[in-house]
Design an enzyme around this catalytic site. Sequence first.
Site, PDB file in Angstrom:
ATOM      1  CG  HIS A 263      -1.854   1.235   0.962  1.00 44.22           C
ATOM      2  ND1 HIS A 263      -3.136   0.963   0.424  1.00 44.22           N
ATOM      3  CD2 HIS A 263      -1.823   2.285   1.730  1.00 44.22           C
ATOM      4  CE1 HIS A 263      -3.795   2.337   0.728  1.00 44.22           C
ATOM      5  NE2 HIS A 263      -2.978   3.070   1.459  1.00 44.22           N
ATOM      6  CG  HIS A 300      -4.342   6.729   8.261  1.00 44.82           C
ATOM      7  ND1 HIS A 300      -4.936   6.074   7.456  1.00 44.82           N
ATOM      8  CD2 HIS A 300      -5.027   8.061   7.735  1.00 44.82           C
ATOM      9  CE1 HIS A 300      -5.949   6.490   6.649  1.00 44.82           C
ATOM     10  NE2 HIS A 300      -5.980   7.769   6.722  1.00 44.82           N
ATOM     11  CG  ASP A 306      -9.065  18.673  10.406  1.00 44.33           C
ATOM     12  OD1 ASP A 306      -8.584  18.105  11.222  1.00 44.33           O
ATOM     13  OD2 ASP A 306     -10.180  19.535  10.314  1.00 44.33           O
ATOM     14  CG  HIS A 336      -9.326   8.262   9.731  1.00 48.63           C
ATOM     15  ND1 HIS A 336      -8.635   9.463   9.689  1.00 48.63           N
ATOM     16  CD2 HIS A 336      -9.382   8.125   8.069  1.00 48.63           C
ATOM     17  CE1 HIS A 336      -8.022   9.627   8.709  1.00 48.63           C
ATOM     18  NE2 HIS A 336      -8.242   8.773   7.802  1.00 48.63           N
TER      19      HIS A 336
END
Length: 385
Positions: A263, A300, A306, A336
């Site tokens: 990834h 992460h 944000d 999240h």
Amino acid sequence: MPIYHTLGNIPHKRHTQFRKPDGTLYAEELVSTEGFSSLYSLVYHAYPPTIVKELGEPYSVEPKIAREKHLKHTSLIGFNIKTEDDYLQSRKPVLVNSDLHISLAAPRKSMTDYFYKNSQADEVIFIHEGTGTLKTGFGKLKFEYGDYLVIPRGTIYQMQFDGEQNRLFIVESFSPIRTPKRYRNQYGQLMEHAPYCERDIKRPTDLETHDEKGDFKILIKKQGLIYPYIYGTHPFDFVGWDGFHYPWAFSIHDFEPITGRVHQPPPVHQTFEGHNFVICSFVPRKFDYHPLSIPAPYNHSNVDSDEVLYYVDGDFMSRKHVVKGQITLHPGGIPHGPAPGSVDKSIGKESTEELAVMIDPFRPLMLTEDAVNIEDGDYYKSWIF
Ligand SMILES: [Fe+2]
């Protein structure tokens, strides 16, 4: 944009006499940002760009803040934003801070009776739905689905839409929008490892000189107010220009994804940058090819920024039940990650068709009243399984 470009007629030497067929002088204007220290162009007008006839009453378009401080994963249903006939009225700021304002817009009509100039911010307008032409003194830029229009501050423009079904995702940046610095060499050229190059940059064409006198309304935005100005000459009276400062466009469909055996982190998707934020493009691509790879992202914790995702199209691999035009805001401070089930589901998949725009601001975003009105209130619970 750091590519030299020129259209129309310009004199052999800058700052010298350049005359019309009747012997009078064209009016030269330097347009630049960051004083005289950054990108600039020299513009030649039929008339001086300074002939103000009247001033109207300024009015506020300052975002109305509904939630200044918060720590909640938030989702907005972007296509629920109110459509408006008028372009400027259709622009609804939803997420804002002192570095950028993010707006949604669904305008139905072209701008015909006024021109617009944002004097406080560069604008990036992502075209989600609709086609048309960005008209400026520098020339015209045709736009279509997937284009990012990059309009430097101070550019007077009109949006001409071909139809009434238009969806725009707009970033106003209070610092200049640039290509990522790590992708440019010391001469400003985009390097071989960049996900796009100068050939992908669309520049203005078809310069039309409007040699016209009359009453021309220009709505000028500065410090959250719109100042109505009536000028005595048409703002698109350029006979020629040259330089590096002009509106340009780049299609998200021309972004070449960077992939790997495992990834790849979000910075590989970076497309533009401003002060204290980046804009990234998630585009259709082959997935990771390590035999044990997990294509879905890891959880992460983005403590210092944000994360805003604007879903454009395709099947978004890290989350189901997303709709076109949906925005998710994952605030810095809490982790999240992929939605329940999407990690297992991603294993063995070879490619994705997802298309999304991501913005990572390094200072917290506030939600406006327009944002709260289109909020999906239970989003923060969507990781329960
Ligand atoms: Fe994320």
